[in-house]
Design a protein around this motif. Sequence first.
Motif, PDB file in Angstrom:
ATOM      1  N   ALA A   8       0.792  -1.254   0.000  1.00 13.34           N
ATOM      2  CA  ALA A   8       0.000   0.000   0.000  1.00 13.34           C
ATOM      3  C   ALA A   8       0.801   1.268   0.000  1.00 13.34           C
ATOM      4  CB  ALA A   8      -1.073   0.125   1.091  1.00 13.34           C
ATOM      5  N   ALA A   9       0.349   2.502  -0.827  1.00 10.44           N
ATOM      6  CA  ALA A   9       0.958   3.836  -0.643  1.00 10.44           C
ATOM      7  C   ALA A   9       0.040   4.703   0.133  1.00 10.44           C
ATOM      8  CB  ALA A   9       1.256   4.478  -1.985  1.00 10.44           C
ATOM      9  N   LEU A  10      -0.703   4.254   1.077  1.00 11.69           N
ATOM     10  CA  LEU A  10      -1.595   5.054   1.852  1.00 11.69           C
ATOM     11  C   LEU A  10      -0.935   5.844   2.945  1.00 11.69           C
ATOM     12  CD1 LEU A  10      -4.258   2.297   2.277  1.00 11.69           C
ATOM     13  CD2 LEU A  10      -4.211   4.059   0.559  1.00 11.69           C
ATOM     14  N   SER A 132       6.105   7.295   8.058  1.00  4.65           N
ATOM     15  CA  SER A 132       6.834   7.590   6.827  1.00  4.65           C
ATOM     16  C   SER A 132       6.224   6.795   5.684  1.00  4.65           C
ATOM     17  CB  SER A 132       8.324   7.248   6.958  1.00  4.65           C
ATOM     18  OG  SER A 132       8.515   5.858   7.127  1.00  4.65           O
ATOM     19  N   VAL A 133       6.416   7.324   4.479  1.00 11.92           N
ATOM     20  CA  VAL A 133       5.981   6.645   3.257  1.00 11.92           C
ATOM     21  C   VAL A 133       7.198   6.544   2.347  1.00 11.92           C
ATOM     22  CG1 VAL A 133       4.475   6.723   1.249  1.00 11.92           C
ATOM     23  CG2 VAL A 133       3.628   7.521   3.476  1.00 11.92           C
ATOM     24  N   GLU A 134       7.530   5.309   1.937  1.00 11.32           N
ATOM     25  CA  GLU A 134       8.710   5.064   1.108  1.00 11.32           C
ATOM     26  C   GLU A 134       8.269   4.562  -0.260  1.00 11.32           C
ATOM     27  OE1 GLU A 134      11.079   2.214   3.147  1.00 11.32           O
ATOM     28  OE2 GLU A 134      11.038   3.297   5.059  1.00 11.32           O
ATOM     29  N   PRO A 135       8.347   5.388  -1.309  1.00 11.70           N
ATOM     30  CA  PRO A 135       8.006   4.905  -2.646  1.00 11.70           C
ATOM     31  C   PRO A 135       8.900   3.737  -3.042  1.00 11.70           C
ATOM     32  CG  PRO A 135       8.141   7.296  -2.601  1.00 11.70           C
ATOM     33  CD  PRO A 135       8.696   6.818  -1.287  1.00 11.70           C
ATOM     34  N   THR A 136       8.297   2.691  -3.598  1.00 10.87           N
ATOM     35  CA  THR A 136       9.054   1.514  -4.037  1.00 10.87           C
ATOM     36  C   THR A 136       8.992   1.325  -5.546  1.00 10.87           C
ATOM     37  OG1 THR A 136       7.121   0.153  -3.491  1.00 10.87           O
ATOM     38  CG2 THR A 136       8.855   0.303  -1.828  1.00 10.87           C
ATOM     39  N   SER A 137       8.109   2.049  -6.213  1.00  4.25           N
ATOM     40  CA  SER A 137       8.003   2.079  -7.667  1.00  4.25           C
ATOM     41  C   SER A 137       7.070   3.241  -7.999  1.00  4.25           C
ATOM     42  CB  SER A 137       7.437   0.754  -8.205  1.00  4.25           C
ATOM     43  OG  SER A 137       6.032   0.730  -8.137  1.00  4.25           O
ATOM     44  N   PRO A 138       6.847   3.543  -9.266  1.00  2.00           N
ATOM     45  CA  PRO A 138       5.932   4.648  -9.574  1.00  2.00           C
ATOM     46  C   PRO A 138       4.517   4.450  -9.030  1.00  2.00           C
ATOM     47  CG  PRO A 138       7.294   4.164 -11.479  1.00  2.00           C
ATOM     48  CD  PRO A 138       7.573   3.080 -10.477  1.00  2.00           C
ATOM     49  N   THR A 140       3.752   2.023  -6.348  1.00  2.00           N
ATOM     50  CA  THR A 140       3.719   1.323  -5.062  1.00  2.00           C
ATOM     51  C   THR A 140       4.554   2.064  -4.029  1.00  2.00           C
ATOM     52  OG1 THR A 140       5.630  -0.089  -5.605  1.00  2.00           O
ATOM     53  CG2 THR A 140       3.429  -0.930  -6.159  1.00  2.00           C
ATOM     54  N   ALA A 141       4.253   1.800  -2.767  1.00  2.00           N
ATOM     55  CA  ALA A 141       5.019   2.402  -1.678  1.00  2.00           C
ATOM     56  C   ALA A 141       4.891   1.538  -0.438  1.00  2.00           C
ATOM     57  CB  ALA A 141       4.533   3.813  -1.381  1.00  2.00           C
ATOM     58  N   ARG A 142       5.875   1.632   0.430  1.00  2.00           N
ATOM     59  CA  ARG A 142       5.787   1.009   1.749  1.00  2.00           C
ATOM     60  C   ARG A 142       5.399   2.086   2.756  1.00  2.00           C
ATOM     61  NH1 ARG A 142      10.220  -2.759   2.497  1.00  2.00           N
ATOM     62  NH2 ARG A 142       8.702  -4.064   1.435  1.00  2.00           N
ATOM     63  N   VAL A 143       4.350   1.806   3.478  1.00  4.03           N
ATOM     64  CA  VAL A 143       3.851   2.747   4.480  1.00  4.03           C
ATOM     65  C   VAL A 143       4.247   2.219   5.848  1.00  4.03           C
ATOM     66  CG1 VAL A 143       1.826   3.906   5.423  1.00  4.03           C
ATOM     67  CG2 VAL A 143       1.916   3.344   2.982  1.00  4.03           C
ATOM     68  N   VAL A 156       4.416  -1.126  12.510  1.00  3.78           N
ATOM     69  CA  VAL A 156       3.906  -2.011  11.461  1.00  3.78           C
ATOM     70  C   VAL A 156       4.115  -1.326  10.123  1.00  3.78           C
ATOM     71  CG1 VAL A 156       1.796  -2.985  10.442  1.00  3.78           C
ATOM     72  CG2 VAL A 156       2.208  -3.221  12.898  1.00  3.78           C
ATOM     73  N   SER A 157       4.475  -2.094   9.132  1.00  7.27           N
ATOM     74  CA  SER A 157       4.610  -1.572   7.771  1.00  7.27           C
ATOM     75  C   SER A 157       3.701  -2.360   6.842  1.00  7.27           C
ATOM     76  CB  SER A 157       6.053  -1.703   7.273  1.00  7.27           C
ATOM     77  OG  SER A 157       6.942  -0.965   8.089  1.00  7.27           O
ATOM     78  N   PHE A 158       3.173  -1.683   5.831  1.00 10.84           N
ATOM     79  CA  PHE A 158       2.441  -2.409   4.793  1.00 10.84           C
ATOM     80  C   PHE A 158       2.797  -1.801   3.446  1.00 10.84           C
ATOM     81  CE2 PHE A 158      -0.450   1.051   5.746  1.00 10.84           C
ATOM     82  CZ  PHE A 158      -0.981   1.399   4.516  1.00 10.84           C
ATOM     83  N   ASP A 159       2.649  -2.616   2.408  1.00 12.33           N
ATOM     84  CA  ASP A 159       2.940  -2.164   1.054  1.00 12.33           C
ATOM     85  C   ASP A 159       1.633  -1.823   0.364  1.00 12.33           C
ATOM     86  OD1 ASP A 159       5.688  -2.427   1.285  1.00 12.33           O
ATOM     87  OD2 ASP A 159       5.662  -4.511   0.636  1.00 12.33           O
ATOM     88  N   ALA A 160       1.613  -0.689  -0.317  1.00 14.53           N
ATOM     89  CA  ALA A 160       0.405  -0.201  -0.970  1.00 14.53           C
ATOM     90  C   ALA A 160       0.605  -0.115  -2.471  1.00 14.53           C
ATOM     91  CB  ALA A 160       0.043   1.166  -0.418  1.00 14.53           C
ATOM     92  N   THR A 161      -0.482  -0.355  -3.183  1.00 12.88           N
ATOM     93  CA  THR A 161      -0.487  -0.225  -4.633  1.00 12.88           C
ATOM     94  C   THR A 161      -1.560   0.777  -5.047  1.00 12.88           C
ATOM     95  OG1 THR A 161       0.277  -2.486  -4.996  1.00 12.88           O
ATOM     96  CG2 THR A 161      -0.842  -1.417  -6.832  1.00 12.88           C
ATOM     97  N   PHE A 162      -1.162   1.765  -5.833  1.00 17.03           N
ATOM     98  CA  PHE A 162      -2.108   2.740  -6.378  1.00 17.03           C
ATOM     99  C   PHE A 162      -2.892   2.089  -7.505  1.00 17.03           C
ATOM    100  CE2 PHE A 162      -2.587   5.761  -9.979  1.00 17.03           C
ATOM    101  CZ  PHE A 162      -3.608   6.539  -9.459  1.00 17.03           C
ATOM    102  N   ASN A 163      -4.218   2.227  -7.461  1.00 16.40           N
ATOM    103  CA  ASN A 163      -5.066   1.621  -8.489  1.00 16.40           C
ATOM    104  C   ASN A 163      -5.493   2.617  -9.559  1.00 16.40           C
ATOM    105  OD1 ASN A 163      -5.088  -0.931  -7.259  1.00 16.40           O
ATOM    106  ND2 ASN A 163      -6.751  -0.326  -5.899  1.00 16.40           N
TER     107      ASN A 163
END
Length: 213
Positions: A8-10, A132-138, A140-143, A156-163
Amino acid sequence: MKRTHALAALLLAGFAFAAPGGLHAQEAAQGTPPALTKDPGQVKAGRYRLDPAHGKITWSISHLGFSTYYGQFTEVSGDLVLDPAAPAKSSLSVKIGTGSANGLNDKLNAHLKQPDFLDVGKFPEATFVSTSVEPTSPTTARVNGTLTLRGVSKPVSFDATFNQAGVNPVDKIYSVGFDGWTVIKRSEFGVNAFLPLLGDEVSLRLEGEFKLQ
């Protein structure tokens, strides 16, 4: 705490963390939607609020090793500050009503509210606040953030995907949507009932549509 390396990029979302239902047939019949984009660079910056009808957290856990049991938290609210030009400046805060845990079984739902599990009477709400929010690709991001559950706060961290983003064809409000995924250990939040027969690791699937404020 074991840091999770998932999707997630939330909320959380952002943990997220849509309510039961989805795109109804009547929604689909509204006609061709206005311009939508899957390019995160075209998303409007600003403050967004989670659509309570389209934000959910689906959880799953190993049940005695025989099956994977699924349920949902259906009472989820959240605020997102989004800056597509500088994604690392984005932030997310989420609240989860623990009493909304639903395993589609009345007896189970009642047990989930008891001190064995969520202890809803004492802890009616769980929260996630990003740090913090860490972009992992254009797209996606790790929140990274802090999850507070049963009065225990852990990173806790989760990975976000922009839809997608754009004007929702149903309510005509500018919206942005994400999916996310993570895993937490329930024992780290004091939920120790029936370990190790019931799994310690809880997978969380996060989905959220946010409305521009």
